[in-house]
Design a protein around this motif. Structure first.
Motif, PDB file in Angstrom:
ATOM      1  N   ARG A  93      21.136 -22.571   0.522  1.00  0.00           N
ATOM      2  CA  ARG A  93      20.834 -21.530   1.509  1.00  0.00           C
ATOM      3  C   ARG A  93      21.286 -20.150   1.055  1.00  0.00           C
ATOM      4  O   ARG A  93      20.681 -19.144   1.431  1.00  0.00           O
ATOM      5  CB  ARG A  93      21.423 -21.917   2.867  1.00  0.00           C
ATOM      6  CG  ARG A  93      20.655 -23.101   3.443  1.00  0.00           C
ATOM      7  CD  ARG A  93      21.315 -23.750   4.633  1.00  0.00           C
ATOM      8  NE  ARG A  93      20.684 -25.039   4.908  1.00  0.00           N
ATOM      9  CZ  ARG A  93      21.065 -25.867   5.875  1.00  0.00           C
ATOM     10  NH1 ARG A  93      22.065 -25.536   6.673  1.00  0.00           N
ATOM     11  NH2 ARG A  93      20.446 -27.018   6.055  1.00  0.00           N
ATOM     12  N   ARG A 104      13.033  -7.910   0.482  1.00  0.00           N
ATOM     13  CA  ARG A 104      13.292  -6.633   1.159  1.00  0.00           C
ATOM     14  C   ARG A 104      13.359  -5.482   0.159  1.00  0.00           C
ATOM     15  O   ARG A 104      12.914  -4.380   0.446  1.00  0.00           O
ATOM     16  CB  ARG A 104      14.597  -6.687   1.950  1.00  0.00           C
ATOM     17  CG  ARG A 104      14.557  -7.529   3.170  1.00  0.00           C
ATOM     18  CD  ARG A 104      13.638  -6.939   4.215  1.00  0.00           C
ATOM     19  NE  ARG A 104      12.757  -7.953   4.740  1.00  0.00           N
ATOM     20  CZ  ARG A 104      11.508  -7.750   5.111  1.00  0.00           C
ATOM     21  NH1 ARG A 104      10.963  -6.557   4.982  1.00  0.00           N
ATOM     22  NH2 ARG A 104      10.775  -8.716   5.585  1.00  0.00           N
ATOM     23  N   PHE A 164      25.085  -2.162  11.565  1.00  0.00           N
ATOM     24  CA  PHE A 164      24.162  -2.190  12.703  1.00  0.00           C
ATOM     25  C   PHE A 164      24.254  -0.885  13.486  1.00  0.00           C
ATOM     26  O   PHE A 164      23.251  -0.260  13.830  1.00  0.00           O
ATOM     27  CB  PHE A 164      24.498  -3.382  13.600  1.00  0.00           C
ATOM     28  CG  PHE A 164      23.456  -3.676  14.637  1.00  0.00           C
ATOM     29  CD1 PHE A 164      22.330  -4.423  14.327  1.00  0.00           C
ATOM     30  CD2 PHE A 164      23.595  -3.204  15.940  1.00  0.00           C
ATOM     31  CE1 PHE A 164      21.363  -4.696  15.282  1.00  0.00           C
ATOM     32  CE2 PHE A 164      22.634  -3.482  16.905  1.00  0.00           C
ATOM     33  CZ  PHE A 164      21.521  -4.219  16.575  1.00  0.00           C
ATOM     34  N   GLY A 168      21.336   2.081  13.389  1.00  0.00           N
ATOM     35  CA  GLY A 168      20.744   2.429  14.687  1.00  0.00           C
ATOM     36  C   GLY A 168      20.779   3.931  14.899  1.00  0.00           C
ATOM     37  O   GLY A 168      19.808   4.546  15.362  1.00  0.00           O
ATOM     38  N   SER A 179      11.782   2.571   8.416  1.00  0.00           N
ATOM     39  CA  SER A 179      11.483   1.320   7.706  1.00  0.00           C
ATOM     40  C   SER A 179      12.565   1.002   6.670  1.00  0.00           C
ATOM     41  O   SER A 179      12.941  -0.161   6.511  1.00  0.00           O
ATOM     42  CB  SER A 179      10.074   1.314   7.093  1.00  0.00           C
ATOM     43  OG  SER A 179       9.900   2.414   6.268  1.00  0.00           O
ATOM     44  N   LEU A 182      15.447  -0.463   8.632  1.00  0.00           N
ATOM     45  CA  LEU A 182      15.232  -1.864   9.016  1.00  0.00           C
ATOM     46  C   LEU A 182      15.468  -2.798   7.835  1.00  0.00           C
ATOM     47  O   LEU A 182      16.094  -3.846   7.966  1.00  0.00           O
ATOM     48  CB  LEU A 182      13.805  -2.068   9.550  1.00  0.00           C
ATOM     49  CG  LEU A 182      13.526  -1.582  10.965  1.00  0.00           C
ATOM     50  CD1 LEU A 182      12.101  -1.928  11.359  1.00  0.00           C
ATOM     51  CD2 LEU A 182      14.508  -2.208  11.946  1.00  0.00           C
ATOM     52  N   ASN A 183      14.933  -2.404   6.668  1.00  0.00           N
ATOM     53  CA  ASN A 183      15.142  -3.239   5.484  1.00  0.00           C
ATOM     54  C   ASN A 183      16.622  -3.358   5.133  1.00  0.00           C
ATOM     55  O   ASN A 183      17.100  -4.451   4.799  1.00  0.00           O
ATOM     56  CB  ASN A 183      14.345  -2.672   4.299  1.00  0.00           C
ATOM     57  CG  ASN A 183      12.877  -3.052   4.375  1.00  0.00           C
ATOM     58  OD1 ASN A 183      12.542  -4.206   4.598  1.00  0.00           O
ATOM     59  ND2 ASN A 183      11.992  -2.087   4.212  1.00  0.00           N
ATOM     60  N   LEU A 185      19.046  -3.113   7.163  1.00  0.00           N
ATOM     61  CA  LEU A 185      19.675  -3.950   8.194  1.00  0.00           C
ATOM     62  C   LEU A 185      19.503  -5.431   7.868  1.00  0.00           C
ATOM     63  O   LEU A 185      20.452  -6.222   7.967  1.00  0.00           O
ATOM     64  CB  LEU A 185      19.033  -3.635   9.553  1.00  0.00           C
ATOM     65  CG  LEU A 185      19.585  -4.408  10.741  1.00  0.00           C
ATOM     66  CD1 LEU A 185      20.947  -3.864  11.125  1.00  0.00           C
ATOM     67  CD2 LEU A 185      18.637  -4.310  11.939  1.00  0.00           C
ATOM     68  N   ILE A 186      18.296  -5.795   7.464  1.00  0.00           N
ATOM     69  CA  ILE A 186      18.043  -7.202   7.139  1.00  0.00           C
ATOM     70  C   ILE A 186      18.859  -7.620   5.913  1.00  0.00           C
ATOM     71  O   ILE A 186      19.433  -8.721   5.878  1.00  0.00           O
ATOM     72  CB  ILE A 186      16.529  -7.434   6.893  1.00  0.00           C
ATOM     73  CG1 ILE A 186      15.709  -7.068   8.139  1.00  0.00           C
ATOM     74  CG2 ILE A 186      16.267  -8.885   6.485  1.00  0.00           C
ATOM     75  CD1 ILE A 186      15.992  -7.886   9.362  1.00  0.00           C
ATOM     76  N   ARG A 189      22.371  -8.309   6.868  1.00  0.00           N
ATOM     77  CA  ARG A 189      22.514  -9.599   7.539  1.00  0.00           C
ATOM     78  C   ARG A 189      22.359 -10.757   6.560  1.00  0.00           C
ATOM     79  O   ARG A 189      23.028 -11.785   6.709  1.00  0.00           O
ATOM     80  CB  ARG A 189      21.541  -9.721   8.705  1.00  0.00           C
ATOM     81  CG  ARG A 189      21.927  -8.787   9.842  1.00  0.00           C
ATOM     82  CD  ARG A 189      21.074  -8.993  11.050  1.00  0.00           C
ATOM     83  NE  ARG A 189      21.463 -10.176  11.801  1.00  0.00           N
ATOM     84  CZ  ARG A 189      22.400 -10.196  12.746  1.00  0.00           C
ATOM     85  NH1 ARG A 189      23.069  -9.109  13.032  1.00  0.00           N
ATOM     86  NH2 ARG A 189      22.668 -11.301  13.386  1.00  0.00           N
ATOM     87  N   ASN A 190      21.499 -10.597   5.570  1.00  0.00           N
ATOM     88  CA  ASN A 190      21.419 -11.618   4.520  1.00  0.00           C
ATOM     89  C   ASN A 190      22.783 -11.794   3.854  1.00  0.00           C
ATOM     90  O   ASN A 190      23.221 -12.917   3.603  1.00  0.00           O
ATOM     91  CB  ASN A 190      20.389 -11.217   3.454  1.00  0.00           C
ATOM     92  CG  ASN A 190      18.944 -11.445   3.902  1.00  0.00           C
ATOM     93  OD1 ASN A 190      18.636 -12.374   4.642  1.00  0.00           O
ATOM     94  ND2 ASN A 190      18.047 -10.594   3.465  1.00  0.00           N
ATOM     95  N   ARG A 193      25.245 -13.604   5.919  1.00  0.00           N
ATOM     96  CA  ARG A 193      25.018 -15.054   5.894  1.00  0.00           C
ATOM     97  C   ARG A 193      25.553 -15.680   4.612  1.00  0.00           C
ATOM     98  O   ARG A 193      26.036 -16.807   4.627  1.00  0.00           O
ATOM     99  CB  ARG A 193      23.537 -15.368   6.067  1.00  0.00           C
ATOM    100  CG  ARG A 193      23.125 -15.263   7.529  1.00  0.00           C
ATOM    101  CD  ARG A 193      21.659 -15.509   7.718  1.00  0.00           C
ATOM    102  NE  ARG A 193      21.278 -16.882   7.459  1.00  0.00           N
ATOM    103  CZ  ARG A 193      20.014 -17.324   7.478  1.00  0.00           C
ATOM    104  NH1 ARG A 193      19.029 -16.470   7.729  1.00  0.00           N
ATOM    105  NH2 ARG A 193      19.733 -18.573   7.245  1.00  0.00           N
TER     106      ARG A 193
END
Lengths: 223, 223
Positions: A93, A104, A164, A168, A179, A182-183, A185-186, A189-190, A193
């Motif tokens: 994972r 991204r 975050f 924002g 955009s 947003l990328n 941000l992802i 979060r990746n 994880r």
């Protein structure tokens, strides 16, 4: 004689898991580097590593199951094999996260990192350090080292909350950056994880070595 | 006589996992309902379920390990116990996603759902359906039913990509909506992860029943 053979098989299983770990660490390293340099070819390399990681995951699982079925191990050996099965899933994972980040980065294109108010490279190096420490703890069977991974996770989580907030804020003040924001941000979060998976791995090492389940702050002394 | 006892223990393990699954399904159901109604008390309930879910995860793992150590099961029974250990971990992580969603719902406050261009309730009901089907497959040992979960996952992933696009668009055109959009984005990704865990559970059911590892599109016939 049979026990010596069994010990060899356990060592082999450990070695295979470390090869798997090497592939995964390389994938996350490349994805991070691709972010810093916006190297889309590196992104492709990360994607290409996925089938190899998946195949290795299956092989290790199969080897672990064979050992369980044929050797019927007890106590610490049994816990070791179960830990390998779990760590194997977490490593796969982490590989998925690397692929996610690479995707991204391709979307980010040539936007400058400077404009993004999140220190992604720092977050990346923290998460990678967690994975490395957790694996080191696995190699050495060192529960104390594994324990130290758990505290790093709070740092990663805090950086992520901060990301975050600041992304924002960026979106509100500079909608034209949305955009990229947003990328980013992802990607944050990746990486969070990745840290979570490192935490799982560290907990599995402690479970194997100490025979105690330390997840969610539980310890046999307290309960 | 001993084998009858062993079969009873396997049945007990299955029942315990289904109680765990019930708690987790309730948590995700409540988090989704909290999104629709902006019910912050429901969010609190979701958070409160976490310790119980974590405790149950540990107990099931321990029971599975005890069975492995004491009964030294072979073949299909061994695969069943390994599947339980893996499904257990996935269920706990679905619970984590429920807590994540509940946290975001609190941040959304009283903003109207109508303004958010993502059908979160639909995405939620899809992911929940995946979990339910995967568990049904586990209860019945039905590999075909499990297989049907895998195709649903593509749908969830596609909805998620669409959510990313439309929320990005929303942020550009209405920057004042950006914090709601970010929260909706995170909730969509939480739900996507619920779908991923359901996929893992379905794969474990197939592995248990058929003895084949179907992960990543692999099947023994092809390889």
């Amino acid at each position: 004689m049979m026990r010596i053979n069994f010990q060899q098989k356990l060592d082999e299983l450990k070695e295979r898991l470390l090869v798997m770990a090497g592939l995964v660490e390389q994938a996350i390293q490349r994805a991070t580097e691709a972010y810093s340099t916006r190297d889309t070819e590196l992104c492709e390399l990360v994607k290409l590593s996925e089938p190899a990681i998946n195949r290795m995951e299956r092989e290790i699982d199969q080897a672990a199951l064979d050992l369980l079925a044929m050797e019927q191990p007890m106590a610490v050996d049994l816990r070791f094999i179960i830990a390998v099965i779990r760590i194997n899933a977490d490593l796969e994972r982490v590989g998925d996260q690397a692929v996610g980040i690479a995707g991204r980065v391709k979307d980010l294109g040539m936007f400058a990192n400077l404009d993004i108010p999140v220190d992604i490279p720092k977050l990346a190096s923290l998460s990678q350090a967690m994975v490395r420490k957790a694996l080191q703890a696995f190699i050495e069977g060192d529960a104390d080292l594994a324990q130290s991974v758990l505290t790093l996770d709070d740092q990663v989580d805090e950086m992520n909350r901060e990301a975050f907030r600041s992304l924002g804020e960026l979106i509100k003040t500079k909608p034209e950056m949305s955009s990229q924001a947003l990328n980013a941000l992802i990607i944050s979060r990746n990486l969070e994880r990745v840290g979570d998976h490192a935490t799982n791995i560290a907990e599995d090492v402690i479970f194997w070595v100490r025979g105690a389940d330390v997840r969610h702050g539980w310890a046999p002394e307290e309960d």
